[in-house]
Design a protein around this motif. Structure first.
Motif, PDB file in Angstrom:
ATOM      1  N   ASP A  33      -3.128  -5.583  13.324  1.00 19.41           N
ATOM      2  CA  ASP A  33      -2.626  -5.881  11.986  1.00 19.41           C
ATOM      3  C   ASP A  33      -1.596  -6.991  12.088  1.00 19.41           C
ATOM      4  O   ASP A  33      -0.500  -6.796  12.589  1.00 19.41           O
ATOM      5  CB  ASP A  33      -2.014  -4.606  11.378  1.00 19.41           C
ATOM      6  CG  ASP A  33      -1.536  -4.833   9.954  1.00 19.41           C
ATOM      7  OD1 ASP A  33      -1.001  -3.863   9.383  1.00 19.41           O
ATOM      8  OD2 ASP A  33      -1.688  -5.946   9.427  1.00 19.41           O
ATOM      9  N   THR A  35      -0.534  -8.658   9.344  1.00 22.68           N
ATOM     10  CA  THR A  35       0.160  -8.823   8.070  1.00 22.68           C
ATOM     11  C   THR A  35       1.400  -7.961   7.988  1.00 22.68           C
ATOM     12  O   THR A  35       2.306  -8.240   7.221  1.00 22.68           O
ATOM     13  CB  THR A  35      -0.776  -8.442   6.905  1.00 22.68           C
ATOM     14  OG1 THR A  35      -1.145  -7.075   7.049  1.00 22.68           O
ATOM     15  CG2 THR A  35      -2.024  -9.319   6.917  1.00 22.68           C
ATOM     16  N   ALA A  36       1.463  -6.887   8.739  1.00 20.45           N
ATOM     17  CA  ALA A  36       2.595  -5.973   8.661  1.00 20.45           C
ATOM     18  C   ALA A  36       3.572  -6.265   9.778  1.00 20.45           C
ATOM     19  O   ALA A  36       3.200  -6.628  10.874  1.00 20.45           O
ATOM     20  CB  ALA A  36       2.109  -4.524   8.765  1.00 20.45           C
ATOM     21  N   ARG A 376       3.598   0.013   6.598  1.00 22.55           N
ATOM     22  CA  ARG A 376       4.005  -1.356   6.921  1.00 22.55           C
ATOM     23  C   ARG A 376       5.452  -1.449   7.405  1.00 22.55           C
ATOM     24  O   ARG A 376       5.744  -2.161   8.371  1.00 22.55           O
ATOM     25  CB  ARG A 376       3.840  -2.268   5.698  1.00 22.55           C
ATOM     26  CG  ARG A 376       2.382  -2.578   5.343  1.00 22.55           C
ATOM     27  CD  ARG A 376       2.324  -3.481   4.121  1.00 22.55           C
ATOM     28  NE  ARG A 376       0.950  -3.936   3.886  1.00 22.55           N
ATOM     29  CZ  ARG A 376       0.405  -5.009   4.432  1.00 22.55           C
ATOM     30  NH1 ARG A 376       1.115  -5.744   5.283  1.00 22.55           N
ATOM     31  NH2 ARG A 376      -0.833  -5.360   4.156  1.00 22.55           N
TER      32      ARG A 376
END
Length: 525
Positions: A33, A35-36, A376
């Protein structure tokens, strides 16, 4: 404690094919991931990031069933008045329908860790829904108050098993990377269901008798039981430990005494209860000490009814402490607002239920969104602002009076609910994620037990402060409405002050690293 079997708990024997997956993964399989924020966390690409079809079905069924049983818990608040008229009982007698429910929950929940490990997911679910369905049928057909009270006790027995079962199952089968998202659905059960209870009860009572409050729930409960028989399978290993009768007795006396004593404080502020509140509280505390000692002894042989080693994990202990304060504020406000709206502002029961409905729905519907944010950013960026909002809302509640607009009360309750929404999902997820998999069921049981104690303590504190202040003002010549409004304001002052403590505790929260083996480390970590 024996080490868990080295198998992947997220895959069950009859649902292992890739085609059985339903939920959207937090990240595409085999990719990280980007984006987090990582916060130093590396998600193992080999760990499944989605649920199998069977796991999705089981969790969905558990969520729906938990929603029904928790919804039932708050229906009596509106149904009490017509029920008193029909059965010819007093208000103090009628309140036992709620008190007995809470007492039963407080006695059974500490044993749910043992029950879940011994019976497994399927056995525990079928037991919970069988008890709830039987209790609902008994309540709907009860010829008198005694039978109705018995029905509520049987209902509570099933309800007590359901919430720990739901939390334990989610922690067992859901991959850590999407756990917050799935855990957020619990907020729909914890918040929306209690808020909908009084409103639905009011709508039913406008057209039908109080028996239909149970009669409408009964076919839904039976359908859930049949669905569970057909579709629910075990998703975790069972244990074969034996039940310790002495531990069960000590738990019943300790937690039952504490909940009864705390619940009696509010009654004592109005009139003399059958037993002075300090007696069951002192007895409960003494027996609680014996219960803790007994569990520490049994833990050496892995035979504890409630494994207290969960409190050695700092993330669990801190999260549970904040959760307890939040529950205290939520239950205190839930008990005071209907009294204020009806007795001080003169609203009808249905209108009262509708005023508190939007806040409860907001808190429930925000659960999945807050859960995704938790995945997140972790707990602290959500919990600390949520606590600040709750504290501000409680502070504003101190200014309410008999002439306040219902719209103003609604706006304050929505604000309070917004803050609570950002608290509970991160705290549930963070606390349980701090534990190792063998302790999930005991952690869920500990959370449920503390919820009951915090709810009783919040109700006791808010009602006692409100009543003491109201009585003093009425003795000085104030009207009942003005005295009640001032008493409510004083109670919220205490609530706001206690929430400041929770704000400080929230600074101790840490994000729990995700790992396939289970998360967490003891406090010494």
């Amino acid at each position: 404690m024996p080490a868990p079997r080295q198998t992947d708990p997220t895959v069950t024997p009859d649902a292992q094919t890739p085609e059985a997956t339903l939920t959207t993964p937090a990240t595409a399989p085999g990719t990280a991931d980007t984006t987090a924020p990582s916060h130093g966390i590396v998600i193992d690409e080999a760990v499944p990031q989605r649920l199998t079809r069977q796991q999705f079905t089981v969790i969905a069924l558990l969520l729906g069933s938990a929603f029904v049983v928790i919804l039932n818990e708050t229906t009596m608040s509106v149904a009490l008045a017509p029920l008193m008229t029909d059965l010819g009982i007093t208000a103090s007698t009628g309140q036992w329908l709620t008190t007995a429910f809470m007492l039963t929950m407080s006695v059974i929940i500490p044993a749910t860790g043992f029950l879940l490990q011994r019976l497994g997911t399927r056995g525990a679910y079928l037991l919970a829904m069988s008890l709830f369905s039987a209790g609902t049928l008994l309540a709907a057909l009860s010829p008198g108050f005694g039978w109705l009270l018995g029905g509520r006790i049987v209902q509570a027995s099933g309800t007590a098993i359901m919430m720990p079962l739901l939390m334990t199952t989610i922690m067992t089968v859901v991959p850590p990377a999407i756990r917050g998202k799935v855990m957020g659905n619990i907020s729909i059960v914890m918040a929306a269901a209690p808020a909908l209870g009084p409103a639905i009860s009011g709508i039913i009572l406008d057209a039908l008798s109080w028996r239909w409050v149970f009669g409408i729930v009964l076919p839904i409960a039976v359908l859930a039981l049949v669905m569970g028989f057909l579709y629910v399978r075990d998703v975790a290993d069972r244990t074969h430990s034996r039940l310790d009768p002495l531990s069960l007795f000590l738990a019943a006396v300790a937690f039952g005494g504490l909940v009864y004593g705390l619940s009696s404080i509010g009654e004592a502020a109005r009139h003399a209860p059958p037993v002075a509140p300090w007696i069951p509280i002192v007895v409960g505390l003494l027996v609680l000490g014996a219960f803790v000692w007994r569990q520490l002894l049994l833990a050496r042989d892995d035979r504890a009814l409630l494994d207290l080693s969960v409190f050695r994990f700092r993330g669990f202990s801190v999260g549970l402490a904040i959760m307890a304060v939040g529950m205290l504020a939520m239950f205190g406000s839930l008990i005071l607002l209907p009294l204020f709206l009806q007795d001080a502002m003169g609203l009808e029961p249905l209108a009262t239920g509708l005023v508190v409905l939007p806040g409860g729905l907001l808190m429930g519907l925000l659960g999945p969104t807050v859960g995704r944010l938790y995945d997140r950013v972790g707990p602290r960026p959500l919990v600390t602002p949520g606590l600040v909002v709750v504290t501000i809302a409680l502070a504003l509640f101190t200014q309410v009076h008999a002439d306040s607009s219902p719209w103003y009360i609604l706006a304050l309750h929505v604000t309070l609910s917004l803050g609570l929404a950002f608290m509970f999902t991160p705290l549930f997820t963070s606390a349980l994620s701090s534990l190792t998999p063998p302790l999930y069921s005991h952690g869920s049981a500990a959370i449920g037990t503390v919820q009951q104690l915090a709810g009783a303590a919040g109700t006791a504190m808010f009602v006692a402060v409100m009543t003491t202040r109201s009585v003093a003002l009425m003795e000085d010549g104030a009207t009942a409405q003005v005295a009640l409004a001032e008493g409510v304001g004083d109670a919220f002052v205490w609530g706001a002050a206690i929430m400041l403590v929770a704000v400080g505790l929230s600074l101790l929260l840490r994000r729990v690293p995700a790992s396939p083996e289970g998360e967490g480390a003891p406090a010494a970590h």
